[in-house]
Design an enzyme around this catalytic site. Structure first.
Site, PDB file in Angstrom:
ATOM      1  N   GLU A 120       5.830 -40.612  13.992  1.00  0.00           N
ATOM      2  CA  GLU A 120       6.464 -41.710  13.255  1.00  0.00           C
ATOM      3  C   GLU A 120       5.566 -42.938  13.331  1.00  0.00           C
ATOM      4  O   GLU A 120       5.187 -43.369  14.429  1.00  0.00           O
ATOM      5  CB  GLU A 120       7.829 -42.058  13.850  1.00  0.00           C
ATOM      6  CG  GLU A 120       8.922 -41.055  13.602  1.00  0.00           C
ATOM      7  CD  GLU A 120      10.281 -41.580  14.058  1.00  0.00           C
ATOM      8  OE1 GLU A 120      11.293 -41.176  13.463  1.00  0.00           O
ATOM      9  OE2 GLU A 120      10.341 -42.388  15.020  1.00  0.00           O
ATOM     10  N   CYS A 121       5.245 -43.511  12.203  1.00  0.00           N
ATOM     11  CA  CYS A 121       4.493 -44.761  12.104  1.00  0.00           C
ATOM     12  C   CYS A 121       3.217 -44.689  12.944  1.00  0.00           C
ATOM     13  O   CYS A 121       2.273 -44.004  12.571  1.00  0.00           O
ATOM     14  CB  CYS A 121       5.383 -45.938  12.499  1.00  0.00           C
ATOM     15  SG  CYS A 121       4.761 -47.535  11.921  1.00  0.00           S
ATOM     16  N   GLY A 122       3.164 -45.356  14.097  1.00  0.00           N
ATOM     17  CA  GLY A 122       1.977 -45.281  14.924  1.00  0.00           C
ATOM     18  C   GLY A 122       1.650 -43.864  15.339  1.00  0.00           C
ATOM     19  O   GLY A 122       0.474 -43.474  15.420  1.00  0.00           O
ATOM     20  N   THR A 157       5.596 -39.497   9.209  1.00  0.00           N
ATOM     21  CA  THR A 157       6.179 -40.476   8.300  1.00  0.00           C
ATOM     22  C   THR A 157       5.840 -41.875   8.795  1.00  0.00           C
ATOM     23  O   THR A 157       5.606 -42.084   9.994  1.00  0.00           O
ATOM     24  CB  THR A 157       7.714 -40.365   8.234  1.00  0.00           C
ATOM     25  OG1 THR A 157       8.265 -40.714   9.519  1.00  0.00           O
ATOM     26  CG2 THR A 157       8.158 -38.964   7.859  1.00  0.00           C
TER      27      THR A 157
END
Length: 436
Positions: A327-329, A427
């Site tokens: 997720e993200c990072g 994502t």
């Protein structure tokens, strides 16, 4: 029944977190059990709440969660003496289009639960106008009840007197006025406050904030303004499927953005969480059947991550046979490369082709609704996932098959589709809940 309040303000940066932590610690020092919540998609403040109260705090979100989920989450406050919900942004700030049970505004939670609002007002650069702002917030929405106001950063006794008189004339209670006090300022960075676990002196800072607020705010009057809340039995709990039975979870200063309610839901469903630290060059546990890399600050540790060969090779070996999700990072670390603020490119895990740059900064912020085109751990194709995106990194390349069709809160399709390749998925949004 717990005394219940919402701490809000006209805008961000006014002092909501500091006041929430100070009230929580001050009442805890009086022997009261205090339960905190965070309204909105913030993964940093709940850790501060836990440090102040000794009790885990969770997020409640009217855009992503239905009323049953929110009722289930806040029911943990039923055995507390005081319940505090810290708002995000301004009291009525949400998105333009309604989500599951609201727009994500703090006012949604206050009205839904019937909890009075304590406003933090910073009257810097004004005087009587502060009363007009408070009165406007009080009268804007009939279902939201204002308990009173705490003034923050007042410039002088004369300044305080002018503002107090105007608020009294407007029929608004003033619980106290805080002069400027640099010793209780919480340090910040680009995604918000520096995390609680990174601050060795956080306990002393919260103690000082509690002492300072107790000296200038009538704590008894604040408690007297609170609602007497009786938790209602929730018709349903969290609609969260764990990504696996045994989850290898990256957890350290670079991978720390996890919503507490997600971890609790995974455990409640019978999943076991096995933490590991990429920054300590640890690989995911070989006995796990899924690996999850949450967001955080990989852009601040990109060189170390790139140099940790045991972590990277262990992650690649894991992904040969089992799903890995970022997720993200975490998504950025699953990619091919990450360019840091100095323009230096660092090789990442290479499980996806994603290339991101923190040197080319642009803020990405907002709620996300994703319809999966392919499976990801815990969710099947067609699932509608609600989440939130907040980062400053720019996508340079996203060559893999899109994971989902992703919309923002207005319904517009966005470019951050996520990616999938083999057993790896990622994502840019942080998952909050799945539509029922």
């Amino acid at each position: 029944m717990p005394a219940s309040l919402v701490i809000s303000a006209p805008a961000s940066g006014v002092g909501k977190t500091t006041l929430t932590l100070a009230l929580a610690r001050a009442w805890r020092k009086r022997g009261l059990n205090v339960q905190c919540f965070k309204s909105g998609p913030d993964y940093i403040d709940p850790a501060f709440h836990a440090a102040a109260t000794g009790r885990a705090s969770v997020n409640v979100d009217s855009w992503a969660m239905d009323r049953g989920t929110i009722a289930h989450l806040v029911s943990r406050g039923g055995n507390a003496d005081v319940v505090l919900a810290e708002g995000s942004m301004g009291l009525f700030d949400g998105v333009a289009a309604r989500g599951v049970s609201g727009t994500g505004a703090t006012a949604d939670i206050a009205e839904m639960l019937g909890w009075p609002v304590v406003l933090v007002i910073d009257p810097s650069g004004q005087a009587q106008t502060a009363a007009a702002i408070a009165a406007g917030l009080r009268d804007y929405r009939a279902g939201v009840r204002l308990g009173g106001v705490v003034l923050n950063r007042v410039a002088s006794p004369r300044h305080e007197d002018l503002v107090r008189r105007a608020l009294n004339e407007a029929g608004i209670k003033v619980f106290g006025a805080l002069p400027r006090h640099a010793e209780i300022s919480l340090p910040k960075r680009h995604l918000g406050l520096v995390q609680a676990e990174e601050q060795a002196e956080i306990g002393k800072l919260i103690d000082e904030a509690a002492r300072f607020v107790a000296e200038h705010v009538d704590l008894d009057a604040v408690l007297h303004s609170a609602g007497q809340w009786s938790p209602q039995a929730a018709a349903n709990g969290l609609n969260v499927t764990p990504p696996g039975q045994r989850i290898a979870l990256a957890r350290d200063a670079a991978f720390s953005f996890v919503y507490p309610h997600m971890l609790e839901a995974w455990r409640a469903a019978g999943a076991e969480i096995v933490p590991f630290s990429p920054l300590a060059d640890e690989a995911p546990d070989a006995s796990a059947n899924v690996c999850w890399l949450p967001g955080g600050y990989p852009e601040l540790h990109a060189g170390k991550i790139a140099g940790n060969a045991r972590f990277r090779s262990g992650l690649r070996a894991f992904a040969e046979t089992r799903p890995v999700h970022g997720e993200c990072g975490g998504y950025m670390v699953l990619g091919a490369g990450l360019t840091d603020a100095d323009g230096i490119r660092h090789e990442m895990a290479g499980l996806l082709g994603l290339e991101t740059s923190f040197a080319k900064r642009r803020m990405h912020l907002g709620y996300r609704l994703a319809e999966l085109a392919a499976p990801m751990p815990g969710h099947q194709p067609g699932a509608r996932l609600r989440g939130h995106e907040f980062h400053y990194s720019t996508i340079l390349a996203q060559p893999d098959t899109p994971l989902a069709v992703v919309h923002d809160a207005t319904g517009a399709v966005i470019a951050e589709t996520g990616s999938r390749r083999g057993h790896a998925t990622g994502t840019f949004f942080h998952l909050i809940a799945e539509d029922r």
